[in-house]
Every structure is written in C-alpha cells, then in structure tokens.
Scaffold this active site. Structure first.
Site, PDB file in Angstrom:
ATOM      1  N   LYS A   1       1.464  14.179   9.788  1.00  0.00           N
ATOM      2  CA  LYS A   1       0.536  14.932   9.264  1.00  0.00           C
ATOM      3  C   LYS A   1      -0.135  14.330   8.024  1.00  0.00           C
ATOM      4  CE  LYS A   1       0.465  18.506   6.183  1.00  0.00           C
ATOM      5  NZ  LYS A   1      -0.918  18.397   5.822  1.00  0.00           N
TER       6      LYS A   1
ATOM      7  N   GLU B   1       8.203  10.879  -2.977  1.00  0.00           N
ATOM      8  CA  GLU B   1       7.745   9.755  -3.889  1.00  0.00           C
ATOM      9  C   GLU B   1       6.858  10.741  -4.470  1.00  0.00           C
ATOM     10  OE1 GLU B   1       5.762   8.245  -6.328  1.00  0.00           O
ATOM     11  OE2 GLU B   1       4.817   7.242  -4.811  1.00  0.00           O
TER      12      GLU B   1
ATOM     13  N   CYS C   1      -0.189   6.693  -8.306  1.00  0.00           N
ATOM     14  CA  CYS C   1       0.934   7.345  -9.013  1.00  0.00           C
ATOM     15  C   CYS C   1       1.604   6.404  -9.866  1.00  0.00           C
ATOM     16  CB  CYS C   1       2.054   7.727  -7.955  1.00  0.00           C
ATOM     17  SG  CYS C   1       2.317   6.565  -6.957  1.00  0.00           S
TER      18      CYS C   1
ATOM     19  N   GLU D   1       0.098  14.339 -15.335  1.00  0.00           N
ATOM     20  CA  GLU D   1      -0.499  13.446 -14.613  1.00  0.00           C
ATOM     21  C   GLU D   1      -1.839  13.870 -14.353  1.00  0.00           C
ATOM     22  OE1 GLU D   1       0.519  11.089 -10.842  1.00  0.00           O
ATOM     23  OE2 GLU D   1       1.074  13.053 -10.512  1.00  0.00           O
TER      24      GLU D   1
END
Length: 537
Positions: free
Chosen positions: A215, A296, A330, A438
């Site tokens: 996906k 992750e 990230c 973040e």
C-alpha cells in the site's frame, strides 16, 4: 524462473552516486526527465495477482513543484479489492514459500540489474512526483539498488546458516536451524523515500519467502507502481507483490486488522505508527498468531557541537542535515545544540550557508525544492510562525517566491508549487515545541548549552531517538558521547543523514520505532521465523 550469474562471490559494494557536475550525466538526466514528462497523466492499475484492475476512483498524483502537472492517475482500492488482494497474496504465498532461497534471491539480483540500467528514468519519475533534485533522487535510486542486492545476499547467507554457524549436535541426533517465511504481510512505505524504502521494505519481505500487499503512500503511488512492475519483469510470480493503493482509514486499517495478516512493515509518522501498533496488537477472530510489527517512525534529530570542533565542517553538516530534501527526512537534523563559546560563530556560518541555497523547481536541479503537498506546506508555515515566538529568526521565515526560469516567457514554465524558504531560528529553548516536535520541513532550531555535557543532555531530551551527530576533536569527549547520546544511528564529525545500506544499519530508539536496522544483518530475521529441527539417528 531460470537462473542468473551468482553475484555473491565478492564483497557487497554500495551503488555509486552519479556525478552531475559532469556534462554527460546532466544531459542524460535531462533526457530522462523529458521521457518522464512524456508519460504525465498516465493511468495506473491495481496489481492483484495476475489481474490489472482499473477503478473509477483514482488517486491523482501531482507534481508538488508545478501543480498543473498531473504525474499519474492511480486506481484506488476499496475494502472489497483489498480482500481480493489478500486472497491473491495467500495463494501466491503457498507457491512462493517453496521456492529455494537462492532462486528468490536471483529475482532481486535481476531487479537490481534492471534498475541500474534505468537509473535515471526512475530518478526522473521521482523528481516529478516527490520534488527531489538530481542528487537526492539519484541517491534514492542507488539505495534501492543497494537494498535489492544486500537483501538477496542476506537471504543466501541465512539459508547457509547451518554451514557457517552450526548448532551443537546432541548425541544421537542431527540438528539444524531453518529460517522460514512468516506468511502474508502488509507493507506501508513512506512518500519521502518513495523508491528506496519501498524497495527495501518490500524486497526484504519477499526474498524471505513472504507475499505482500503493498500500500504505497498516496503522495507517491506512481513510482511504487513502477517498482512493482520492475519486480514482475525480474521474474517475481503473480500474487507475491500485490499493489493496492488506497485510503489508510479504509484499507490500511482493514488489512492491518485482518486475521490473515502475519506482519505489518511500516515507515512513517509517530502518530500513524502508534495507531498501527494498537490495531496490530489486537488479535482478530480466527487469528492464530501475534502479528509482527516492523516500524520506523519519526525523529527529532540533532547535531551537537563543542568548542574543539572544526566549525566550518560542523556548519556545513548542520545545513546539509537540516535542509537536504527540504528537511523531509526522518533523519533530518532539525536541531543544532552548540556550546556557548562557539555559538555565535556557528550560527553566523550556518546562516551564511543557508542563504546560498537556491530555491526552485527540481528539474532545474535547485538545492531546495517544494515540500510534498498542501497539508505539509501549511503545517510547516504554522511552525515557522510559532518559531518567531519561540526563537530569534536568522534566515528565511516564510513561503519562497519561485518564478519562471531565466529567459522563459511561457506560463507552463512557472513554479506554482509548495516552496518554503530554508528557515533558521536561534536561541530556542530545549523545551520549546520547535525543539521537541518533528516538523518534517526546512526549519532548523539552534540552541545554546553552557558546555558539551549539557549539550548532550539537551540532545537526549526528546521522545525520539533516531539519528544524531557529535562534532568534537577531543577523543575523551567523543568516547563519552558514543556512550551517552541515545539514538539508533550516531555519527561523529559528519552529518546525521545519509545512512548507507550495509554500512549504517538504520533504525531508532524510543518513539522513533522498533529499531529494525534496515540495511543490516538482523533485518531479514524480522520477516522469518526460526525452526529448530532435530532428527534422531
């Protein structure tokens, strides 16, 4: 499926990056971009088993750097089609799991060879769909090649584990250990490394003998389709990779909760990762296993600089880590924590380097391109406004105006994408939101510490723990930093982005994920289960 030359005889070597300072490489990339533009607006089907299914509802992928360009119209799966894909994967798994490890690895080696031949074409497609410039797209494609070859080698190594690491043989028995596949898994890759991470997550699962439902991220489904197509061309049987773009709330949750799902491999935000973790932890009716989660997630990564460091190198690393691919990694170094004696000097160097970064269309190979979509654009600008309250603005501070190329008179050459100035704030407190949350955009917060130990403490003061960097020339301090900086990937005297497959196994601590170590020797263990066998003589 045939055979191919065995490329395992020598050591693993990372795919080299293309040098775009050479004219022939720039020309080759420009030609690839022209070819990619020729297929703008194409329609892409679902890939379920051997079926190619076009749906009425589409995901429309748009060039974030030029909003008038539709990269592709991708068919969108609903729950009924997701269930059909699950059944195709279950059927595909029954055959694929019996294919010997070396034959499964051979498919990955062939895919890597094909990808290497078409490197610029895949990079050009990424450039249009995700807003990467030449170097960032090229590195993404190179990493995808590395993952394919590395995991192929790893599967062969695991298949020989009884030769290289034999079990203790009990008297009167012959014992061995086999790593067998788990079953059908759901692979949910991110948009920011739309080829490399998609290829890495998917190929690790399938080379281990599993079948997957892929996906892709809704922002970058075209490049994921091209990867699935490539794997089929390399010899992967139908049903092993089932390509099912769709809504996370509709089919993502459905597949994660499905009783036949054996594992979920996810890369993305902390919030989505925790949601998936909750769904996967709840056993569905008729589910006979604990689902395995490989996750992750996010990061609030930083670079610590002491007064003994090479300040020019530190400033360059801070800027590269903060603003590479517009900070949409990230691993991006969105924090710099600098000791007081060199704080002002580092800040000045960082600002000077930041102001040299050109903002513009990726196909013109500008250093800073667009952010991925409108939601990201608005979120990042909101953080910049917050930063004006939490810190002192040194550079940037808002949207970037990007016009036509020099000498152009055509409206088609205008840049109407999601461009934001690379932005630097100083004097940001360690508890400020700019230091804790973040942002996933081109925003850097610089904070001050009285000494290097306080700087490390400020670095550690976050719920994340993905990447970090420590700049110093003092060996004693470096040794202590290696022990006390709490993150999955720690670098000394270099930037905190740019992990290489095989060299820097990648994954983080705390709420950065399950520390899965992609590109490392432990990774395939996450997609297998060990079966100990003893045969009485």
């Amino acid at each position: 499926m045939g055979s191919s030359p065995d490329p395992v005889s020598g050591p693993f070597v990372n795919e080299p990056f293309t040098d775009f300072s050479l004219e022939e490489n720039r020309v080759a990339m420009e030609a690839a971009i022209a070819r990619a533009k020729a297929s703008l607006g194409a329609e892409y089907p679902l890939r379920i088993g051997a079926e190619r299914i076009y749906t009425a509802e589409k995901i429309v992928s748009v060039n974030p750097g030029r909003l008038g360009e539709v990269v592709g119209r991708v068919s969108k799966a609903d729950r009924e089609l997701a269930e059909r894909a699950m059944q195709a994967a279950l059927a595909g798994f029954e055959t694929w799991k019996r294919v010997p490890a070396r034959e499964r690895a051979a498919v990955l080696f062939r895919a890597a060879a094909l990808l290497r031949e078409r490197k610029h074409d895949f990079s050009a497609a990424m450039l249009l769909e995700s807003g990467k410039n030449y170097a960032e797209a090229d590195a993404d494609t190179a990493e995808a090649i590395d993952f394919l070859e590395f995991y192929a080698r790893e599967m062969i190594r695991l298949s020989r584990i009884n030769e290289t690491m034999p079990l203790t043989q009990a008297p009167g028995e012959t014992g061995e250990l086999r790593y067998i596949p788990l079953g059908v898994g759901v692979v949910i890759p991110p948009w920011n490394f739309p080829l490399a991470i998609c290829a890495g997550m998917t190929s690790a699962a399938v080379v281990s003998g599993n079948a997957v439902l892929l996906k892709p991220a809704s922002a970058t489904p075209v490049i994921a389709h091209k990867f699935a197509e490539l794997m089929e061309e390399a010899g992967l049987p139908p049903g092993v990779i089932n390509y099912v773009p769709g809504s996370g709330a509709e089919i993502g949750d459905y597949l994660t909760s499905h009783p036949k799902t054996r594992f979920v491999s996810f890369t993305g935000s902390k919030e989505v990762g925790l949601h998936i973790s909750r769904l996967a932890a709840e056993a569905a009716p008729r589910q006979i296993w604990i689902k395995r989660l490989v996750a992750e997630m996010g990061g609030k990564d930083g670079i610590v600089v002491d007064e003994t460091a090479d300040l020019d190198a530190a400033a360059q690393a801070i800027v590269a880590s903060a603003f590479g691919f517009q900070g949409q990694k990230c691993s991006a170094g969105s924090r710099a924590i600098v000791v007081e004696p060199v704080y002002d000097e580092i800040a000045a160097k960082v600002v000077a380097l930041t102001k040299r970064l050109a903002v513009g269309l990726p196909e013109r190979n500008c250093a800073i391109g667009p952010v991925i979509d409108e939601a990201s654009y608005r979120r990042i600008l909101a953080y910049i406004e917050l930063g004006k309250e939490e810190g002192r603005l040194l550079a940037g501070g808002g949207p970037a105006e990007v016009g036509r190329a020099e000498g152009s008179r055509t409206e088609a050459d205008s840049c109407d994408g999601y461009y934001i100035q690379p932005t630097v704030f100083a004097d940001v407190d360690g508890k400020a939101r700019l230091m804790q949350e973040e942002i996933f955009g081109p925003v850097l917060a610089i904070g001050k510490a009285k000494d290097w130990r306080e700087a490390i403490a400020l670095y550690n003061d976050t719920e994340f723990g993905l990447t970090g960097s420590f700049f110093s020339s003092d060996e004693g301090r470096i040794e202590e930093a290696l022990e006390t900086m709490h993150c999955g990937n720690l670098y000394v005297n270099r930037k905190c982005t740019g992990a290489l497959v095989g060299a820097h196994p990648f994954g983080g601590f705390n709420l950065s994920g399950t520390d899965s170590k992609a590109g490392g020797h432990d990774y395939l263990l996450l997609f297998t289960q060990a079966k100990a066998i003893a045969v009485k003589k």
